[in-house]
Design an enzyme around this catalytic site. Sequence first.
Site, mmCIF file in Angstrom:
data_model
loop_
_atom_site.group_PDB
_atom_site.id
_atom_site.type_symbol
_atom_site.label_atom_id
_atom_site.label_comp_id
_atom_site.label_asym_id
_atom_site.label_seq_id
_atom_site.Cartn_x
_atom_site.Cartn_y
_atom_site.Cartn_z
ATOM 1 N N GLU A 137 -0.262 -23.417 -148.829
ATOM 2 C CA GLU A 137 -0.928 -23.201 -150.111
ATOM 3 C C GLU A 137 -0.181 -23.981 -151.191
ATOM 4 O O GLU A 137 1.008 -23.783 -151.402
ATOM 5 C CB GLU A 137 -0.961 -21.707 -150.450
ATOM 6 N N GLU A 193 -9.997 -14.861 -154.290
ATOM 7 C CA GLU A 193 -8.783 -14.054 -154.412
ATOM 8 C C GLU A 193 -9.037 -12.845 -155.317
ATOM 9 O O GLU A 193 -9.927 -12.858 -156.163
ATOM 10 C CB GLU A 193 -7.651 -14.868 -155.056
#
Length: 272
Positions: free
Chosen positions: A147, A236
Site C-alpha cells: 500500500e 475503506e
Amino acid sequence: RAKDNGRNRFVMFDDAMHETAMGVLDLEQALRDALVRDEFEPWFQPIVRLDDAGVVGYEALLRWRHPERGVLSPAAFLKVAEDSGLIGPIDWRMFRLALESGRALMGEERFLTLNVSPRLFSQNDFDQRLLELVDEIGFDPRALRLEVTEGTLLGDPENVVAMLERLRERGVEAALDDFGTGYSSLGHVHRYPLKMIKIDQSFVAPFASGIAPRSSAVIEAILALGHALGTEIVAEGVENDAQWNVLRLMGCPYGQGYHFARPAPLGHWLGQ
Ligand code: C2E
Ligand code: MG
Ligand code: MG
Ligand code: MG
C-alpha cells in the site's frame, strides 16, 4: 537542526496518550528503545467482498505495545518516526513480523498488504531488500500487495514506476491507499501499475445514514476509473449497514472497516 530550536517541540497524541504528550526528542528516544525491546507488532484487518463479506485479504497495521501506555496506533508516533528516519528500521521490523505471521492467514487466494513509508519506497534497493526478506521467510510474493499513497507515487514517478514493475515481475502487486485525498489523483493514476485502489474513508463517511447523492457521484466515478483501468476498488472505513448497502448497490466490489472487523492481533484470527 529544526528540533533543537523549539519548533515542533510538542506533538499531539491520540486518546491513549493524551495529557502525557512527550517532547519529540523523548518520543524519538522511546521509539529507539521500543525497537531494541521489540515492542512493535503487526495487527491485521480483513478486506472483504461486499456481496457476501467473505475475506479476500488482510491489511497489516503497525502497533506499538507500550509497556505503560498500552497498545498505540501509528497516529501516536508515525510523524516522529518519519521525521527522525526511525520509520526505516520500524517498517523493516514490522514487515518481517507481518510476513511471518501473515503466512498463517493466507490460502484460498488471499493476499496480505503492507503499508510502505514513502521514505522506504524512494530507496533504490527497496524492491531487492523486500524480495530477499520475502524469500527468506518463505512468503509467496504473489500473495503480497504494497500500500502506497499518492505522495509516494508522485515523489519520483519514473523510479516509482520502474520499482513497481520490478516488483510485479515477481508477483508483488501495488495498492493505492487513501485515494482521493492527494493532489492530482485522477490525472496520474493511470501511469502506475496498480492492482488495487483504496477509496479513502472520508468518501465513505457520508453514507453513514444512507444515500448521499453527491458522494455517490464521486464513488461512481472512482468505480468507473477502476473498471477502465482494470483495477480492483476497495472502500475503506465501512462502519455500518447503511454504508455497506449503498456501496454494494453501487457495485463497489470490496470493502474494509469496523463493520466487518476491527484490526486485531494474529491470535484473534487464528481463533486463539
Ligand atoms: P491506512 O493505511 O489508511 O489504514 C487504515 C486506518 O483506518 C487504520 O488505522 C485502521 O485501523 C483504520 N480503520 C479501519 N477500519 C476503520 C473504520 O471502519 N473506521 C475508522 N474510523 N477507521 C478504520 P491505523 O491502524 O491507526 O493506521 C493509521 C495509518 O498508519 C494507516 O492508514 C497507515 O497510513 C499508517 N500505517 C499503519 N501501519 C503502518 C506500517 O506498518 N508502516 C507505515 N509506514 N505506516 C503504517
Ligand atoms: Mg493502508
Ligand atoms: Mg487507507
Ligand atoms: Mg488512511
